[in-house]
Design a protein around this motif. Structure first.
Motif, PDB file in Angstrom:
ATOM      1  N   ILE A  40       0.856  -1.179   0.000  1.00 15.42           N
ATOM      2  CA  ILE A  40       0.000   0.000   0.000  1.00 15.42           C
ATOM      3  C   ILE A  40       0.900   1.240   0.000  1.00 15.42           C
ATOM      4  N   THR A  41       0.624   2.160  -0.897  1.00 21.81           N
ATOM      5  CA  THR A  41       1.313   3.451  -0.887  1.00 21.81           C
ATOM      6  C   THR A  41       0.316   4.474  -0.376  1.00 21.81           C
ATOM      7  N   ALA A  42       0.692   5.171   0.694  1.00 23.11           N
ATOM      8  CA  ALA A  42      -0.222   6.114   1.332  1.00 23.11           C
ATOM      9  C   ALA A  42       0.485   7.453   1.547  1.00 23.11           C
ATOM     10  N   LEU A  43      -0.314   8.499   1.545  1.00 26.21           N
ATOM     11  CA  LEU A  43       0.193   9.845   1.774  1.00 26.21           C
ATOM     12  C   LEU A  43      -0.395  10.366   3.075  1.00 26.21           C
ATOM     13  N   ASP A  49       5.897  13.138   1.398  1.00 30.60           N
ATOM     14  CA  ASP A  49       6.542  11.911   0.945  1.00 30.60           C
ATOM     15  C   ASP A  49       5.612  10.730   1.136  1.00 30.60           C
ATOM     16  N   PRO A  50       5.401   9.957   0.076  1.00 26.72           N
ATOM     17  CA  PRO A  50       4.566   8.763   0.247  1.00 26.72           C
ATOM     18  C   PRO A  50       5.265   7.730   1.130  1.00 26.72           C
ATOM     19  N   GLU A  51       4.474   6.981   1.843  1.00 24.06           N
ATOM     20  CA  GLU A  51       4.965   5.884   2.668  1.00 24.06           C
ATOM     21  C   GLU A  51       4.438   4.594   2.071  1.00 24.06           C
ATOM     22  N   LYS A  52       5.277   3.541   2.087  1.00 18.37           N
ATOM     23  CA  LYS A  52       4.856   2.248   1.552  1.00 18.37           C
ATOM     24  C   LYS A  52       4.803   1.229   2.681  1.00 18.37           C
ATOM     25  N   TYR A  53       3.798   0.375   2.619  1.00 19.90           N
ATOM     26  CA  TYR A  53       3.576  -0.654   3.616  1.00 19.90           C
ATOM     27  C   TYR A  53       3.327  -1.979   2.904  1.00 19.90           C
ATOM     28  N   PHE A  54       3.934  -3.043   3.404  1.00 18.79           N
ATOM     29  CA  PHE A  54       3.647  -4.375   2.881  1.00 18.79           C
ATOM     30  C   PHE A  54       3.129  -5.231   4.023  1.00 18.79           C
ATOM     31  N   ALA A  61       4.635  -7.164   8.960  1.00 21.48           N
ATOM     32  CA  ALA A  61       4.438  -5.960   8.149  1.00 21.48           C
ATOM     33  C   ALA A  61       5.771  -5.240   7.981  1.00 21.48           C
ATOM     34  N   TYR A  62       5.873  -4.492   6.880  1.00 18.07           N
ATOM     35  CA  TYR A  62       7.053  -3.676   6.608  1.00 18.07           C
ATOM     36  C   TYR A  62       6.593  -2.284   6.217  1.00 18.07           C
ATOM     37  N   LYS A  63       7.385  -1.299   6.626  1.00 18.47           N
ATOM     38  CA  LYS A  63       7.063   0.103   6.322  1.00 18.47           C
ATOM     39  C   LYS A  63       8.329   0.773   5.800  1.00 18.47           C
ATOM     40  N   LYS A  64       8.173   1.552   4.732  1.00 17.29           N
ATOM     41  CA  LYS A  64       9.289   2.321   4.194  1.00 17.29           C
ATOM     42  C   LYS A  64       8.795   3.727   3.897  1.00 17.29           C
ATOM     43  N   ALA A  70      13.753   0.311   5.571  1.00 18.66           N
ATOM     44  CA  ALA A  70      12.466  -0.316   5.881  1.00 18.66           C
ATOM     45  C   ALA A  70      12.453  -0.787   7.336  1.00 18.66           C
ATOM     46  N   VAL A  71      11.301  -0.691   7.966  1.00 16.62           N
ATOM     47  CA  VAL A  71      11.091  -1.108   9.354  1.00 16.62           C
ATOM     48  C   VAL A  71      10.112  -2.277   9.333  1.00 16.62           C
TER      49      VAL A  71
END
Length: 130
Positions: A40-43, A49-54, A61-64, A70-71
């Motif tokens: 998911i790309t969210a603003l 800056d967009p944030e991406k989540y998997f 889950a991962y967040k960048k 990535a976290v």
């Protein structure tokens, strides 16, 4: 006179668009289907800056965000509140959001304050796209 004021308020709030947002909240099953195995790309409403989540199917889950590393963390659906929740390994806090769909097919995430958008979901892709 009181009836006239009520009519005037109704007209003002109907005609003048506000900053509030109203959408239909996704159910628990819809949340699982929408997020599982997806990037998911969210603003965020305060950042450009967009944030991406998997979201893996096993709850990892991962967040960048931007150029940051990535976290990782965990995610789950709170079935009592119909919220998606995440707990990142670098934060000592759980984050939970409602996911809502508006009448134009756009998805948003809101917190516990009704109508206050925190994230706009810009895209959704299959697999880990981080």
């Amino acid at each position: 006179e009181r009836e006239m004021k009520n009519i005037l308020y109704l007209l003002i709030f109907t005609i003048i668009p506000g900053t509030a947002y109203a959408g239909e909240r996704l159910s628990n099953d819809e949340l699982k289907s929408y997020f599982t195995g997806m990037t998911i790309t969210a603003l965020h409403f305060m950042r450009n800056d967009p944030e991406k989540y998997f979201f893996e199917s096993d709850g990892v889950a991962y967040k960048k965000a931007g150029s940051e590393e990535a976290v990782s963390g965990t995610w789950w659906i709170d079935e009592t509140t119909n919220m998606i929740c995440t707990k990142w390994n670098n934060k000592n806090k759980t984050f939970c959001f409602y996911t809502e769909l508006d009448g134009e097919g756009n998805y948003y995430q809101t917190g516990k304050t009704p109508g206050k958008v925190l994230y706009e979901i810009k895209s959704r892709q299959q697999g880990n796209q981080l």
